[in-house]
Motif scaffolding. Structure first.
Motif, mmCIF file in Angstrom:
data_model
loop_
_atom_site.group_PDB
_atom_site.id
_atom_site.type_symbol
_atom_site.label_atom_id
_atom_site.label_comp_id
_atom_site.label_asym_id
_atom_site.label_seq_id
_atom_site.Cartn_x
_atom_site.Cartn_y
_atom_site.Cartn_z
ATOM 1 N N ASN A 33 49.049 -12.437 -18.117
ATOM 2 C CA ASN A 33 49.221 -11.718 -19.377
ATOM 3 C C ASN A 33 50.084 -10.468 -19.194
ATOM 4 N N ARG A 34 51.279 -10.657 -18.602
ATOM 5 C CA ARG A 34 52.177 -9.530 -18.342
ATOM 6 C C ARG A 34 53.564 -9.832 -18.885
ATOM 7 N N LEU A 35 54.166 -8.832 -19.489
ATOM 8 C CA LEU A 35 55.579 -8.894 -19.840
ATOM 9 C C LEU A 35 56.337 -8.106 -18.779
ATOM 10 N N LEU A 36 57.296 -8.761 -18.132
ATOM 11 C CA LEU A 36 58.011 -8.178 -17.011
ATOM 12 C C LEU A 36 59.489 -8.008 -17.345
ATOM 13 N N VAL A 37 60.137 -7.099 -16.644
ATOM 14 C CA VAL A 37 61.585 -6.920 -16.775
ATOM 15 C C VAL A 37 62.176 -6.901 -15.371
ATOM 16 N N SER A 129 69.152 -6.137 -1.473
ATOM 17 C CA SER A 129 67.960 -5.705 -0.737
ATOM 18 C C SER A 129 66.822 -5.313 -1.659
ATOM 19 N N GLY A 130 67.121 -5.061 -2.936
ATOM 20 C CA GLY A 130 66.082 -4.675 -3.874
ATOM 21 C C GLY A 130 66.234 -5.406 -5.191
ATOM 22 N N ILE A 131 65.316 -6.307 -5.479
ATOM 23 C CA ILE A 131 65.290 -7.006 -6.759
ATOM 24 C C ILE A 131 63.838 -7.368 -7.035
ATOM 25 N N ALA A 132 63.340 -7.064 -8.223
ATOM 26 C CA ALA A 132 61.911 -7.260 -8.475
ATOM 27 C C ALA A 132 61.630 -7.309 -9.969
ATOM 28 N N TRP A 133 60.548 -8.012 -10.311
ATOM 29 C CA TRP A 133 60.012 -7.978 -11.664
ATOM 30 C C TRP A 133 59.062 -6.787 -11.775
ATOM 31 N N TYR A 134 59.239 -5.974 -12.801
ATOM 32 C CA TYR A 134 58.354 -4.833 -13.045
ATOM 33 C C TYR A 134 57.646 -5.033 -14.386
ATOM 34 N N PRO A 135 56.337 -4.768 -14.449
ATOM 35 C CA PRO A 135 55.683 -4.723 -15.758
ATOM 36 C C PRO A 135 56.379 -3.693 -16.648
ATOM 37 N N VAL A 136 56.631 -4.068 -17.883
ATOM 38 C CA VAL A 136 57.390 -3.196 -18.791
ATOM 39 C C VAL A 136 56.743 -1.816 -18.908
ATOM 40 N N GLN A 137 55.431 -1.775 -18.882
ATOM 41 C CA GLN A 137 54.738 -0.499 -19.045
ATOM 42 C C GLN A 137 54.733 0.349 -17.775
ATOM 43 N N ASN A 147 66.731 3.233 -19.217
ATOM 44 C CA ASN A 147 65.416 3.281 -19.873
ATOM 45 C C ASN A 147 65.575 3.158 -21.385
ATOM 46 N N GLN A 148 66.614 3.772 -21.919
ATOM 47 C CA GLN A 148 66.887 3.677 -23.352
ATOM 48 C C GLN A 148 67.271 2.249 -23.727
ATOM 49 N N ILE A 149 68.113 1.614 -22.912
ATOM 50 C CA ILE A 149 68.499 0.227 -23.171
ATOM 51 C C ILE A 149 67.276 -0.682 -23.133
ATOM 52 N N LEU A 150 66.415 -0.471 -22.134
ATOM 53 C CA LEU A 150 65.202 -1.274 -22.001
ATOM 54 C C LEU A 150 64.297 -1.111 -23.211
ATOM 55 N N ALA A 151 64.086 0.117 -23.666
ATOM 56 C CA ALA A 151 63.229 0.364 -24.825
ATOM 57 C C ALA A 151 63.786 -0.313 -26.068
ATOM 58 N N TYR A 152 65.104 -0.260 -26.230
ATOM 59 C CA TYR A 152 65.753 -0.898 -27.376
ATOM 60 C C TYR A 152 65.560 -2.416 -27.301
ATOM 61 N N GLY A 153 65.738 -2.986 -26.082
ATOM 62 C CA GLY A 153 65.567 -4.419 -25.915
ATOM 63 C C GLY A 153 64.139 -4.864 -26.168
#
Length: 244
Positions: A33-37, A129-137, A147-153
């Motif tokens: 139950n996670r939304l990731l980016v 060397s760095g790539i990962a899924w992060y919980p949106v929150q 961060n602004q682009i992410l919030a808009y998306g």
């Protein structure tokens, strides 16, 4: 004063632009139950070793959409996805490379957002060397104005789920209504709608086709498998709908 000539107002120089594409790639992990980016660690200045959205400058002869798909293909392998242009971010100073000694070069970001299923998306770490899924929150401070682009998306994604069939672009060809409901709750939160009302509303719209096949999961009753009927949805495409 009579006979006095007016001096022309000097015009500012036209800006010289470089155009980039930044992707807010969301995945829905319904199991937890996670939304990731998807975030990547920058390998060069500016913002060396800082997390950012996957992005690139547009190449010669390449369309914006081609650049967006190129970034997707370089970062993940996935069969089902939804991709849409989001917004253009171009405020002066959004990129540190716009220094006064940079000959007036401005950096525009034409952003896209994508939606994929977490279970289907395979990360590609070649040369990264760095790539990962992060919980949106739980996203940290990102490079540039990401961060602004992410919030808009994120806002656009939530809105799209409420009035369009975007969910069916990332679900398997056949799915249960519970699968569909779980995707919605992952993005919109547990309290967005009661399951019974959600089920009744979606079936009433008439574009879900019961395949006649049932699947058993756990100890509960077998659940019917449905398929999204694009032809049945076509007459409704331009009408205002509320899916939830």
């Amino acid at each position: 004063m009579a006979g006095r000539s007016l001096k022309p107002i000097p015009k500012p120089d036209l800006a010289d632009f470089k155009v980039g594409v930044d992707n807010a790639i969301f995945s829905v992990d319904t199991a937890q139950n996670r939304l990731l980016v998807l975030l990547v660690m920058r390998q060069e200045d500016p913002f060396l070793n800082q997390w950012s959205l996957p992005g690139t400058l547009v190449r010669q002869g390449e369309s914006l959409e081609q650049a967006a798909y190129r970034i997707l293909a370089e970062k993940i392998r996935v069969k089902n996805l939804y991709l849409e242009q989001l917004y253009t971010f171009g405020n002066p100073g959004r990129d540190p490379r716009e220094a006064p000694d940079s000959y007036g070069v401005r950096y525009l970001s034409v952003s896209y957002f994508a939606l994929v299923r977490f279970e289907e998306a395979e990360l590609i770490a070649d040369g990264v060397s760095g790539i990962a899924w992060y919980p949106v929150q739980q996203v940290p401070q990102l490079a540039f104005d990401h961060n602004q682009i992410l919030a808009y998306g994120y806002r656009r994604l939530r809105n799209k789920l409420e009035y369009s069939p975007v969910a069916f672009d990332v679900l398997p060809e056949v799915f249960t209504l519970s699968d569909l409901y779980q995707l919605y709750t992952t993005v919109l939160g547990e309290n967005f709608a009661d399951y019974s009302n959600f089920r009744a509303r979606l079936l009433k719209l008439g574009f879900l086709c019961d395949t006649g096949v049932k699947v058993s999961r756990g100890a509960g009753r077998p659940a019917s498998l449905y398929r999204f009927d694009a032809e049945a949805f076509a007459p409704l495409k331009d009408k205002p709908l509320v899916f939830i």
